[in-house]
Design an enzyme around this catalytic site. Structure first.
Site, PDB file in Angstrom:
ATOM      1  N   ASP A 233      -7.174   0.130 -43.483  1.00 14.55           N
ATOM      2  CA  ASP A 233      -6.834  -0.495 -42.203  1.00 14.55           C
ATOM      3  C   ASP A 233      -6.444  -1.936 -42.489  1.00 14.55           C
ATOM      4  O   ASP A 233      -6.683  -2.463 -43.586  1.00 14.55           O
ATOM      5  CB  ASP A 233      -8.023  -0.433 -41.240  1.00 14.55           C
ATOM      6  CG  ASP A 233      -7.674  -0.876 -39.816  1.00 14.55           C
ATOM      7  OD1 ASP A 233      -6.471  -1.008 -39.502  1.00 14.55           O
ATOM      8  OD2 ASP A 233      -8.596  -1.113 -39.019  1.00 14.55           O
ATOM      9  N   SER A 234      -5.878  -2.589 -41.487  1.00 21.91           N
ATOM     10  CA  SER A 234      -5.485  -3.984 -41.648  1.00 21.91           C
ATOM     11  C   SER A 234      -6.689  -4.902 -41.795  1.00 21.91           C
ATOM     12  O   SER A 234      -6.568  -6.007 -42.325  1.00 21.91           O
ATOM     13  CB  SER A 234      -4.646  -4.430 -40.442  1.00 21.91           C
ATOM     14  OG  SER A 234      -5.376  -4.234 -39.240  1.00 21.91           O
TER      15      SER A 234
ATOM     16  N   TYR B 213      -2.314  -6.655 -38.214  1.00 22.88           N
ATOM     17  CA  TYR B 213      -1.000  -6.046 -38.378  1.00 22.88           C
ATOM     18  C   TYR B 213      -0.301  -5.853 -37.023  1.00 22.88           C
ATOM     19  O   TYR B 213       0.907  -5.676 -36.971  1.00 22.88           O
ATOM     20  CB  TYR B 213      -1.109  -4.663 -39.026  1.00 22.88           C
ATOM     21  CG  TYR B 213      -1.405  -4.634 -40.510  1.00 22.88           C
ATOM     22  CD1 TYR B 213      -1.713  -5.786 -41.235  1.00 22.88           C
ATOM     23  CD2 TYR B 213      -1.374  -3.416 -41.191  1.00 22.88           C
ATOM     24  CE1 TYR B 213      -1.994  -5.719 -42.590  1.00 22.88           C
ATOM     25  CE2 TYR B 213      -1.637  -3.346 -42.544  1.00 22.88           C
ATOM     26  CZ  TYR B 213      -1.958  -4.490 -43.244  1.00 22.88           C
ATOM     27  OH  TYR B 213      -2.229  -4.424 -44.590  1.00 22.88           O
ATOM     28  N   GLY B 214      -1.082  -5.850 -35.947  1.00 19.45           N
ATOM     29  CA  GLY B 214      -0.545  -5.480 -34.633  1.00 19.45           C
ATOM     30  C   GLY B 214       0.561  -6.367 -34.121  1.00 19.45           C
ATOM     31  O   GLY B 214       1.345  -5.956 -33.268  1.00 19.45           O
TER      32      GLY B 214
ATOM     33  N   CYS C 112      -5.553   2.974 -39.018  1.00 18.90           N
ATOM     34  CA  CYS C 112      -4.943   1.838 -38.313  1.00 18.90           C
ATOM     35  C   CYS C 112      -3.891   2.406 -37.383  1.00 18.90           C
ATOM     36  O   CYS C 112      -2.950   3.066 -37.836  1.00 18.90           O
ATOM     37  CB  CYS C 112      -4.311   0.872 -39.320  1.00 18.90           C
ATOM     38  SG  CYS C 112      -3.410  -0.501 -38.576  1.00 18.90           S
ATOM     39  N   ASN C 113      -4.041   2.172 -36.099  1.00 19.27           N
ATOM     40  CA  ASN C 113      -3.078   2.698 -35.141  1.00 19.27           C
ATOM     41  C   ASN C 113      -1.697   2.092 -35.352  1.00 19.27           C
ATOM     42  O   ASN C 113      -0.685   2.774 -35.221  1.00 19.27           O
ATOM     43  CB  ASN C 113      -3.566   2.436 -33.718  1.00 19.27           C
ATOM     44  CG  ASN C 113      -4.609   3.432 -33.262  1.00 19.27           C
ATOM     45  OD1 ASN C 113      -4.306   4.427 -32.622  1.00 19.27           O
ATOM     46  ND2 ASN C 113      -5.863   3.160 -33.590  1.00 19.27           N
ATOM     47  N   THR C 114      -1.645   0.797 -35.704  1.00 17.02           N
ATOM     48  CA  THR C 114      -0.354   0.151 -35.897  1.00 17.02           C
ATOM     49  C   THR C 114       0.396   0.770 -37.068  1.00 17.02           C
ATOM     50  O   THR C 114       1.578   1.096 -36.975  1.00 17.02           O
ATOM     51  CB  THR C 114      -0.538  -1.362 -36.124  1.00 17.02           C
ATOM     52  OG1 THR C 114      -1.188  -1.935 -34.977  1.00 17.02           O
ATOM     53  CG2 THR C 114       0.793  -2.052 -36.343  1.00 17.02           C
TER      54      THR C 114
ATOM     55  N   GLU D 214     -14.366  -8.072 -32.548  1.00 15.11           N
ATOM     56  CA  GLU D 214     -14.573  -8.842 -33.772  1.00 15.11           C
ATOM     57  C   GLU D 214     -15.751  -9.799 -33.638  1.00 15.11           C
ATOM     58  O   GLU D 214     -16.523 -10.001 -34.576  1.00 15.11           O
ATOM     59  CB  GLU D 214     -13.307  -9.632 -34.122  1.00 15.11           C
ATOM     60  CG  GLU D 214     -12.144  -8.783 -34.587  1.00 15.11           C
ATOM     61  CD  GLU D 214     -12.200  -8.470 -36.066  1.00 15.11           C
ATOM     62  OE1 GLU D 214     -13.107  -8.978 -36.741  1.00 15.11           O
ATOM     63  OE2 GLU D 214     -11.333  -7.709 -36.544  1.00 15.11           O
TER      64      GLU D 214
ATOM     65  N   CYS E  60      -7.040   1.857 -30.636  1.00 16.67           N
ATOM     66  CA  CYS E  60      -7.263   0.823 -31.646  1.00 16.67           C
ATOM     67  C   CYS E  60      -8.657   1.057 -32.220  1.00 16.67           C
ATOM     68  O   CYS E  60      -9.590   1.385 -31.463  1.00 16.67           O
ATOM     69  CB  CYS E  60      -7.156  -0.576 -31.040  1.00 16.67           C
ATOM     70  SG  CYS E  60      -7.600  -1.926 -32.165  1.00 16.67           S
ATOM     71  N   THR E  61      -8.790   0.882 -33.518  1.00 16.51           N
ATOM     72  CA  THR E  61     -10.073   1.192 -34.151  1.00 16.51           C
ATOM     73  C   THR E  61     -11.192   0.258 -33.707  1.00 16.51           C
ATOM     74  O   THR E  61     -12.370   0.572 -33.904  1.00 16.51           O
ATOM     75  CB  THR E  61      -9.938   1.124 -35.681  1.00 16.51           C
ATOM     76  OG1 THR E  61      -9.352  -0.131 -36.060  1.00 16.51           O
ATOM     77  CG2 THR E  61      -9.071   2.260 -36.188  1.00 16.51           C
ATOM     78  N   HIS E  62     -10.859  -0.883 -33.109  1.00 19.01           N
ATOM     79  CA  HIS E  62     -11.884  -1.801 -32.610  1.00 19.01           C
ATOM     80  C   HIS E  62     -12.537  -1.323 -31.317  1.00 19.01           C
ATOM     81  O   HIS E  62     -13.674  -1.678 -31.016  1.00 19.01           O
ATOM     82  CB  HIS E  62     -11.277  -3.183 -32.337  1.00 19.01           C
ATOM     83  CG  HIS E  62     -10.951  -3.972 -33.563  1.00 19.01           C
ATOM     84  ND1 HIS E  62     -10.038  -3.568 -34.495  1.00 19.01           N
ATOM     85  CD2 HIS E  62     -11.427  -5.171 -33.993  1.00 19.01           C
ATOM     86  CE1 HIS E  62      -9.955  -4.473 -35.456  1.00 19.01           C
ATOM     87  NE2 HIS E  62     -10.788  -5.450 -35.178  1.00 19.01           N
TER      88      HIS E  62
END
Length: 299
Positions: free
Chosen positions: A13-14, A45-46, A76-78, A155, A187-189
Protein backbone atom coordinates in the site's frame (compact mmCIF):
# COMPACT_ATOMS: atom_id res chain seq x y z
CA UNK A 1 12.84 -27.01 0.53
CA UNK A 2 9.93 -24.55 0.59
CA UNK A 3 7.22 -25.30 -1.98
CA UNK A 4 5.79 -22.53 -4.13
CA UNK A 5 2.58 -22.66 -2.10
CA UNK A 6 4.56 -22.12 1.08
CA UNK A 7 6.17 -18.95 -0.28
CA UNK A 8 4.91 -15.73 1.34
CA UNK A 9 2.03 -13.63 0.12
CA UNK A 10 3.06 -10.09 -0.84
CA UNK A 11 0.91 -7.09 0.08
CA UNK A 12 1.60 -3.40 -0.51
CA UNK A 13 0.00 0.00 0.00
CA UNK A 14 1.07 3.62 -0.24
CA UNK A 15 1.38 3.74 3.54
CA UNK A 16 0.16 1.82 6.56
CA UNK A 17 -3.58 1.80 5.82
CA UNK A 18 -3.20 -1.47 3.92
CA UNK A 19 -2.52 -3.16 7.22
CA UNK A 20 -6.32 -3.35 7.56
CA UNK A 21 -6.17 -5.75 4.59
CA UNK A 22 -3.33 -7.67 6.27
CA UNK A 23 -5.44 -7.84 9.42
CA UNK A 24 -8.31 -9.38 7.43
CA UNK A 25 -5.94 -11.76 5.64
CA UNK A 26 -4.46 -12.96 8.92
CA UNK A 27 -7.96 -13.78 10.15
CA UNK A 28 -9.01 -15.47 6.91
CA UNK A 29 -5.69 -17.16 6.00
CA UNK A 30 -3.93 -17.55 9.36
CA UNK A 31 -1.24 -19.98 8.16
CA UNK A 32 0.02 -17.78 5.31
CA UNK A 33 3.32 -15.92 5.68
CA UNK A 34 2.89 -12.30 4.61
CA UNK A 35 5.40 -9.67 3.51
CA UNK A 36 3.88 -6.19 3.63
CA UNK A 37 5.42 -3.10 2.04
CA UNK A 38 4.18 0.32 3.10
CA UNK A 39 5.59 3.14 0.98
CA UNK A 40 5.55 5.54 3.91
CA UNK A 41 8.13 7.87 2.33
CA UNK A 42 5.86 8.66 -0.63
CA UNK A 43 2.39 8.49 0.93
CA UNK A 44 -0.25 9.54 -0.09
CA UNK A 45 -0.86 8.13 -3.56
CA UNK A 46 -4.46 9.38 -3.72
CA UNK A 47 -3.50 12.85 -4.95
CA UNK A 48 -0.77 11.71 -7.40
CA UNK A 49 -1.08 11.54 -11.19
CA UNK A 50 -1.92 8.12 -12.67
CA UNK A 51 1.54 7.95 -14.26
CA UNK A 52 3.23 8.50 -10.91
CA UNK A 53 1.01 5.93 -9.20
CA UNK A 54 1.93 3.33 -11.84
CA UNK A 55 5.64 4.05 -11.39
CA UNK A 56 5.45 3.83 -7.60
CA UNK A 57 3.35 0.66 -7.74
CA UNK A 58 5.81 -1.11 -10.03
CA UNK A 59 8.72 -0.26 -7.73
CA UNK A 60 6.84 -1.64 -4.71
CA UNK A 61 5.83 -4.82 -6.53
CA UNK A 62 9.38 -5.51 -7.66
CA UNK A 63 10.65 -5.33 -4.09
CA UNK A 64 8.11 -7.95 -3.07
CA UNK A 65 9.06 -10.16 -6.00
CA UNK A 66 12.68 -9.99 -4.84
CA UNK A 67 11.42 -11.31 -1.48
CA UNK A 68 10.07 -14.42 -3.24
CA UNK A 69 6.32 -13.84 -2.91
CA UNK A 70 3.90 -16.17 -4.72
CA UNK A 71 1.25 -13.52 -5.41
CA UNK A 72 0.72 -9.82 -4.76
CA UNK A 73 -2.31 -8.24 -3.12
CA UNK A 74 -2.58 -4.53 -3.91
CA UNK A 75 -4.02 -3.26 -0.62
CA UNK A 76 -4.48 0.24 -2.01
CA UNK A 77 -7.66 1.42 -3.66
CA UNK A 78 -5.81 4.10 -5.63
CA UNK A 79 -3.30 1.63 -7.11
CA UNK A 80 -6.05 -0.93 -7.70
CA UNK A 81 -8.01 1.78 -9.52
CA UNK A 82 -5.32 3.10 -11.86
CA UNK A 83 -2.41 0.63 -12.03
CA UNK A 84 -3.69 -2.92 -11.60
CA UNK A 85 -3.78 -3.69 -15.34
CA UNK A 86 -0.22 -2.45 -15.85
CA UNK A 87 0.99 -4.54 -12.91
CA UNK A 88 -0.59 -7.65 -14.40
CA UNK A 89 1.08 -6.97 -17.75
CA UNK A 90 4.51 -6.26 -16.26
CA UNK A 91 4.69 -8.92 -13.54
CA UNK A 92 4.98 -12.66 -13.96
CA UNK A 93 2.82 -13.67 -11.01
CA UNK A 94 -0.79 -13.21 -9.88
CA UNK A 95 -1.85 -9.68 -8.85
CA UNK A 96 -5.09 -9.13 -6.93
CA UNK A 97 -6.65 -5.78 -6.08
CA UNK A 98 -9.28 -4.50 -3.66
CA UNK A 99 -11.71 -2.83 -6.09
CA UNK A 100 -13.43 -5.86 -7.63
CA UNK A 101 -13.91 -7.75 -4.33
CA UNK A 102 -15.42 -4.62 -2.78
CA UNK A 103 -17.64 -4.06 -5.80
CA UNK A 104 -18.78 -7.69 -5.79
CA UNK A 105 -19.72 -7.52 -2.10
CA UNK A 106 -21.50 -4.20 -2.64
CA UNK A 107 -23.57 -5.53 -5.54
CA UNK A 108 -24.67 -8.46 -3.39
CA UNK A 109 -25.56 -6.13 -0.50
CA UNK A 110 -27.33 -3.45 -2.54
CA UNK A 111 -29.81 -5.74 -4.34
CA UNK A 112 -29.98 -3.41 -7.33
CA UNK A 113 -30.10 -0.11 -5.41
CA UNK A 114 -27.49 2.61 -5.84
CA UNK A 115 -24.12 1.93 -4.22
CA UNK A 116 -22.29 4.75 -2.45
CA UNK A 117 -18.48 4.72 -2.41
CA UNK A 118 -16.27 6.68 -0.02
CA UNK A 119 -12.68 6.87 -1.26
CA UNK A 120 -9.64 9.01 -1.96
CA UNK A 121 -9.75 11.66 -4.67
CA UNK A 122 -7.71 9.42 -6.96
CA UNK A 123 -9.97 6.40 -6.52
CA UNK A 124 -13.16 8.38 -7.10
CA UNK A 125 -11.75 10.27 -10.10
CA UNK A 126 -10.62 7.01 -11.72
CA UNK A 127 -14.17 5.69 -12.04
CA UNK A 128 -12.87 2.25 -11.05
CA UNK A 129 -15.81 1.34 -8.81
CA UNK A 130 -18.49 2.24 -11.39
CA UNK A 131 -16.61 0.17 -13.98
CA UNK A 132 -16.26 -2.79 -11.61
CA UNK A 133 -19.92 -2.64 -10.61
CA UNK A 134 -21.00 -2.34 -14.26
CA UNK A 135 -19.05 -5.52 -15.05
CA UNK A 136 -21.12 -7.31 -12.42
CA UNK A 137 -24.53 -5.65 -12.72
CA UNK A 138 -25.67 -3.40 -15.56
CA UNK A 139 -28.64 -2.09 -13.57
CA UNK A 140 -26.77 -0.93 -10.45
CA UNK A 141 -25.65 2.70 -10.25
CA UNK A 142 -22.71 4.03 -8.25
CA UNK A 143 -22.34 7.37 -6.47
CA UNK A 144 -18.80 8.29 -5.41
CA UNK A 145 -17.56 10.75 -2.81
CA UNK A 146 -13.94 11.69 -2.13
CA UNK A 147 -13.40 11.81 1.64
CA UNK A 148 -9.83 13.02 2.31
CA UNK A 149 -10.45 14.17 5.88
CA UNK A 150 -11.43 10.64 6.89
CA UNK A 151 -7.93 9.52 5.91
CA UNK A 152 -6.39 12.13 8.21
CA UNK A 153 -8.69 11.21 11.08
CA UNK A 154 -7.77 7.53 10.78
CA UNK A 155 -4.06 8.36 10.69
CA UNK A 156 -4.39 10.45 13.84
CA UNK A 157 -6.48 7.83 15.64
CA UNK A 158 -9.36 10.30 15.91
CA UNK A 159 -12.06 7.70 15.22
CA UNK A 160 -14.60 8.38 17.97
CA UNK A 161 -16.57 11.41 19.09
CA UNK A 162 -18.28 14.39 17.51
CA UNK A 163 -15.56 15.36 15.00
CA UNK A 164 -15.43 12.06 13.05
CA UNK A 165 -19.22 11.83 13.12
CA UNK A 166 -19.61 15.34 11.68
CA UNK A 167 -16.97 14.71 9.01
CA UNK A 168 -18.55 11.38 8.09
CA UNK A 169 -21.96 13.05 7.86
CA UNK A 170 -20.59 15.73 5.53
CA UNK A 171 -19.30 13.11 3.10
CA UNK A 172 -22.27 10.76 3.42
CA UNK A 173 -24.99 13.38 2.84
CA UNK A 174 -24.54 13.56 -0.97
CA UNK A 175 -24.38 9.77 -1.23
CA UNK A 176 -27.63 9.25 0.65
CA UNK A 177 -29.20 12.10 -1.33
CA UNK A 178 -28.19 10.29 -4.52
CA UNK A 179 -30.13 7.25 -3.35
CA UNK A 180 -27.27 5.11 -2.04
CA UNK A 181 -28.54 2.13 -0.07
CA UNK A 182 -25.15 0.60 0.72
CA UNK A 183 -21.79 2.24 1.45
CA UNK A 184 -18.42 0.88 0.32
CA UNK A 185 -15.40 1.75 2.45
CA UNK A 186 -13.26 2.40 -0.61
CA UNK A 187 -10.07 3.24 1.25
CA UNK A 188 -8.04 1.00 3.54
CA UNK A 189 -8.14 3.66 6.28
CA UNK A 190 -11.90 3.75 6.55
CA UNK A 191 -12.57 0.51 8.50
CA UNK A 192 -11.17 2.33 11.55
CA UNK A 193 -14.04 4.81 11.22
CA UNK A 194 -16.70 2.20 10.56
CA UNK A 195 -18.65 2.91 13.75
CA UNK A 196 -18.99 6.62 12.93
CA UNK A 197 -19.84 5.89 9.29
CA UNK A 198 -22.47 3.30 10.26
CA UNK A 199 -24.09 5.65 12.78
CA UNK A 200 -24.26 8.63 10.44
CA UNK A 201 -25.43 6.50 7.52
CA UNK A 202 -28.30 5.15 9.62
CA UNK A 203 -29.21 8.66 10.83
CA UNK A 204 -29.27 10.08 7.30
CA UNK A 205 -31.06 7.12 5.70
CA UNK A 206 -33.61 6.63 8.47
CA UNK A 207 -32.25 3.21 9.32
CA UNK A 208 -29.11 1.03 9.03
CA UNK A 209 -27.65 0.34 5.61
CA UNK A 210 -25.06 -2.31 4.63
CA UNK A 211 -21.47 -1.10 5.06
CA UNK A 212 -19.08 -2.99 2.78
CA UNK A 213 -15.50 -3.39 4.00
CA UNK A 214 -13.36 -4.03 0.92
CA UNK A 215 -10.55 -5.38 3.16
CA UNK A 216 -12.69 -8.30 4.37
CA UNK A 217 -14.08 -8.90 0.88
CA UNK A 218 -10.54 -8.97 -0.52
CA UNK A 219 -9.36 -11.45 2.12
CA UNK A 220 -12.21 -13.80 1.21
CA UNK A 221 -11.36 -13.61 -2.50
CA UNK A 222 -7.63 -14.09 -1.87
CA UNK A 223 -8.36 -17.23 0.18
CA UNK A 224 -10.54 -18.63 -2.62
CA UNK A 225 -7.96 -17.72 -5.28
CA UNK A 226 -5.10 -19.43 -3.45
CA UNK A 227 -7.16 -22.58 -2.94
CA UNK A 228 -8.32 -22.69 -6.56
CA UNK A 229 -4.78 -22.19 -7.93
CA UNK A 230 -3.17 -24.66 -5.54
CA UNK A 231 -1.17 -21.84 -3.97
CA UNK A 232 -2.46 -22.10 -0.40
CA UNK A 233 0.24 -22.98 2.13
CA UNK A 234 0.52 -26.58 3.30
CA UNK A 235 1.47 -25.45 6.80
CA UNK A 236 -0.96 -25.35 9.69
CA UNK A 237 1.06 -23.23 12.14
CA UNK A 238 0.33 -19.48 12.31
CA UNK A 239 2.07 -17.58 9.53
CA UNK A 240 4.64 -14.85 10.03
CA UNK A 241 4.37 -11.18 9.14
CA UNK A 242 7.26 -9.03 7.93
CA UNK A 243 6.74 -5.28 7.55
CA UNK A 244 8.83 -3.31 5.07
CA UNK A 245 8.61 0.48 5.11
CA UNK A 246 10.34 3.19 3.13
CA UNK A 247 10.36 5.58 6.08
CA UNK A 248 9.96 5.20 9.85
CA UNK A 249 8.00 8.24 11.05
CA UNK A 250 7.81 9.03 14.75
CA UNK A 251 4.23 7.78 14.95
CA UNK A 252 4.97 4.51 13.15
CA UNK A 253 4.42 2.13 16.07
CA UNK A 254 1.08 3.58 17.15
CA UNK A 255 -0.33 4.07 13.64
CA UNK A 256 0.73 0.62 12.43
CA UNK A 257 -0.70 -1.06 15.53
CA UNK A 258 -3.96 0.84 15.05
CA UNK A 259 -4.43 -0.51 11.53
CA UNK A 260 -3.08 -4.00 12.18
CA UNK A 261 -4.84 -4.53 15.48
CA UNK A 262 -1.76 -5.84 17.29
CA UNK A 263 1.46 -4.36 18.71
CA UNK A 264 4.11 -3.34 16.19
CA UNK A 265 7.64 -2.17 16.86
CA UNK A 266 8.61 1.40 16.06
CA UNK A 267 11.13 4.18 16.27
CA UNK A 268 11.11 7.29 18.43
CA UNK A 269 8.23 8.39 20.63
CA UNK A 270 5.27 9.71 18.66
CA UNK A 271 3.88 13.25 18.65
CA UNK A 272 1.73 12.52 21.69
CA UNK A 273 4.77 11.41 23.66
CA UNK A 274 3.85 7.75 23.71
CA UNK A 275 6.93 5.56 23.97
CA UNK A 276 7.34 2.82 21.34
CA UNK A 277 8.22 -0.79 21.84
CA UNK A 278 12.02 -0.95 21.89
CA UNK A 279 13.04 -3.98 19.82
CA UNK A 280 16.38 -5.64 19.62
CA UNK A 281 17.92 -5.15 16.17
CA UNK A 282 20.31 -7.24 14.16
CA UNK A 283 23.30 -6.04 12.18
CA UNK A 284 21.13 -5.25 9.16
CA UNK A 285 18.86 -2.95 11.14
CA UNK A 286 15.96 -5.40 11.30
CA UNK A 287 13.87 -5.62 14.43
CA UNK A 288 11.55 -8.26 15.80
CA UNK A 289 8.83 -8.17 18.46
CA UNK A 290 5.48 -9.89 18.87
CA UNK A 291 6.30 -12.09 15.85
CA UNK A 292 6.43 -9.06 13.50
CA UNK A 293 9.61 -8.08 11.64
CA UNK A 294 10.05 -4.43 10.67
CA UNK A 295 12.66 -3.33 8.17
CA UNK A 296 13.24 0.06 6.59
CA UNK A 297 14.21 -0.11 2.92
CA UNK A 298 15.02 2.25 0.05
CA UNK A 299 13.15 2.25 -3.26
Amino acid sequence: MTSHGDAPLGVFDSGLGGLTVVRALRRRCPAEDIVYLGDTARVPYGTRSPETVVRYALSCARVLIERGVKAIVVACNTVSAVAIDMLRVELDLPVLGVILPGARAAVAASRGATIGVLGTAGTIASGAYPRAVASLSTRTEVAGQAAPLLVSLAEEGWVEGEVPRLVARRYLEPLIAAGARSIVLGCTHFPLLRAAIEAETAALAGGPLPIVDSASATADEVASFLAERGLATSRSAPGSLALLVTDLPKSFASVAARFLGEPVVGGAADAAGRAPIRPETDGAGRSRAQGVDVEQIDL
